[in-house]
Scaffold this motif. Structure first.
Motif, PDB file in Angstrom:
ATOM      1  N   SER A  75       0.858  -1.175   0.000  1.00 47.86           N
ATOM      2  CA  SER A  75       0.000   0.000   0.000  1.00 47.86           C
ATOM      3  C   SER A  75       0.896   1.227   0.000  1.00 47.86           C
ATOM      4  N   ALA A  76       0.300   2.351  -0.289  1.00 48.98           N
ATOM      5  CA  ALA A  76       1.083   3.588  -0.338  1.00 48.98           C
ATOM      6  C   ALA A  76       1.710   3.902   1.018  1.00 48.98           C
ATOM      7  N   LYS A  77       1.102   3.422   2.098  1.00 52.03           N
ATOM      8  CA  LYS A  77       1.592   3.737   3.438  1.00 52.03           C
ATOM      9  C   LYS A  77       2.943   3.108   3.729  1.00 52.03           C
TER      10      LYS A  77
ATOM     11  N   SER B  64       5.290  11.449  -4.150  1.00 57.98           N
ATOM     12  CA  SER B  64       4.385  10.725  -3.246  1.00 57.98           C
ATOM     13  C   SER B  64       3.020  10.514  -3.891  1.00 57.98           C
ATOM     14  N   GLU B  65       2.496  11.537  -4.527  1.00 54.62           N
ATOM     15  CA  GLU B  65       1.195  11.427  -5.197  1.00 54.62           C
ATOM     16  C   GLU B  65       1.250  10.416  -6.330  1.00 54.62           C
TER      17      GLU B  65
ATOM     18  N   SER C 244       3.268   7.849  -6.583  1.00 55.37           N
ATOM     19  CA  SER C 244       3.418   6.511  -6.022  1.00 55.37           C
ATOM     20  C   SER C 244       2.066   5.945  -5.597  1.00 55.37           C
ATOM     21  N   GLU C 245       1.221   6.788  -5.007  1.00 60.24           N
ATOM     22  CA  GLU C 245      -0.125   6.347  -4.628  1.00 60.24           C
ATOM     23  C   GLU C 245      -0.922   5.922  -5.859  1.00 60.24           C
ATOM     24  N   LYS C 246      -0.788   6.691  -6.927  1.00 64.18           N
ATOM     25  CA  LYS C 246      -1.502   6.348  -8.159  1.00 64.18           C
ATOM     26  C   LYS C 246      -0.966   5.053  -8.766  1.00 64.18           C
TER      27      LYS C 246
ATOM     28  N   ILE D 295       0.195   2.504  -7.104  1.00 66.11           N
ATOM     29  CA  ILE D 295      -0.385   1.400  -6.335  1.00 66.11           C
ATOM     30  C   ILE D 295      -1.778   1.068  -6.870  1.00 66.11           C
ATOM     31  N   SER D 296      -2.588   2.082  -7.078  1.00 61.77           N
ATOM     32  CA  SER D 296      -3.943   1.873  -7.608  1.00 61.77           C
ATOM     33  C   SER D 296      -3.895   1.274  -9.011  1.00 61.77           C
TER      34      SER D 296
ATOM     35  N   GLU E  98      -5.901  -5.012  -0.187  1.00 64.20           N
ATOM     36  CA  GLU E  98      -4.480  -4.698  -0.275  1.00 64.20           C
ATOM     37  C   GLU E  98      -3.745  -5.811  -1.021  1.00 64.20           C
TER      38      GLU E  98
END
Length: 238
Positions: free
Chosen positions: A52-54, A178-179, A181-183, A185-186, A214
């Motif tokens: 996950s992004a976390k 960071s933004e 990387s979140e995308k 993951i999706s 996840e």
């Protein structure tokens, strides 16, 4: 009889036995960590972690390429280059081949190295151009550094950049990294659930996901070569 009390020696001994057993368990775990810390810590991480992004490491002072490599310019003027945390979480343990040698030239978008895992391969491309000054000798002794410490001890090359300002202008830094990387993951979840699993596996796509949707860490290592080829096109060739 007054002045005397009855003590259950079996109950007392039982408590002692439990204490000794607990001590031995702690000692064995401690001894295993001391003797092989990488393996034990990796087992613990694999048991509890999901992608996950976390859990992705995104250092704010590093430039990221959308081909999942990174670069950072040091005070000496040499730039380190390596693989990002997303890539190692997706793949897991890996070996590298096709590495450059000191003195070799490197061009942005050209082959940086090849990733090998049980006969399956991926190609990763350089985020910058320049001359290779050094290949990380530590990786020959401990290749797991790419997985455990990708941005510090797990770098691939030190490079003398030839066009740093222009080439890094198209890379991602700080919040933008960071933004992105979140995308990613999706996008990778969509790649698995709507593409790769449906195309190549008879099992439901959700088999690759944990409860809550996840993604399991190192999930690509479980998938066939055809999925690796699709991953190459979707995430590394762009």
């Amino acid at each position: 009889m007054e002045g005397f009390s009855i003590v259950d020696i079996y109950e007392t001994k039982g408590a002692e036995y439990l204490f000794v057993i607990a001590y031995l368990v702690v000692f064995i775990i401690f001894w295993r960590v001391i003797r092989n810390p990488g393996q034990v810590l990796r087992q613990i991480r694999d048991a509890v972690s999901t992608l996950s992004a976390k859990i992705l490491k995104i250092p704010q002072g590093i430039y990221f390429s959308k081909n999942h490599t990174w670069t950072h310019l040091g005070e000496s003027g040499a730039a380190k280059v390596g693989l990002d945390d997303f890539l190692q979480h997706v793949i897991g343990e890996l070996e590298l081949s096709g590495l450059k040698n000191p003195g070799d030239s490197l061009k942005k978008g050209e082959l940086l190295a090849e990733i090998d895992q049980n006969g399956k391969q991926l190609k990763v491309y350089s985020p910058i151009s320049g001359e290779v000054l050094e290949t990380n000798a530590l990786l020959a002794e401990d290749p797991e550094m790419i997985n455990t410490d990708p941005y510090h001890k797990g770098w691939l090359y030190q490079v003398k950049p030839s066009n740093w300002m222009k080439e890094t202008s198209s890379l991602l830094l700080a919040e933008k990294a960071s933004e992105w990387s979140e995308k990613e993951i999706s996008r990778f979840k969509d790649f698995l659930s709507m593409g790769a699993m449906r195309k190549y596996s008879s099992e439901p796509a959700m088999a690759m996901l944990q409860d809550g949707g996840e993604i399991r860490d190192h999930v690509l290592s479980e998938l066939p070569d055809e999925v690796w080829k699709d991953f190459q096109e979707e995430f590394l060739d762009g």
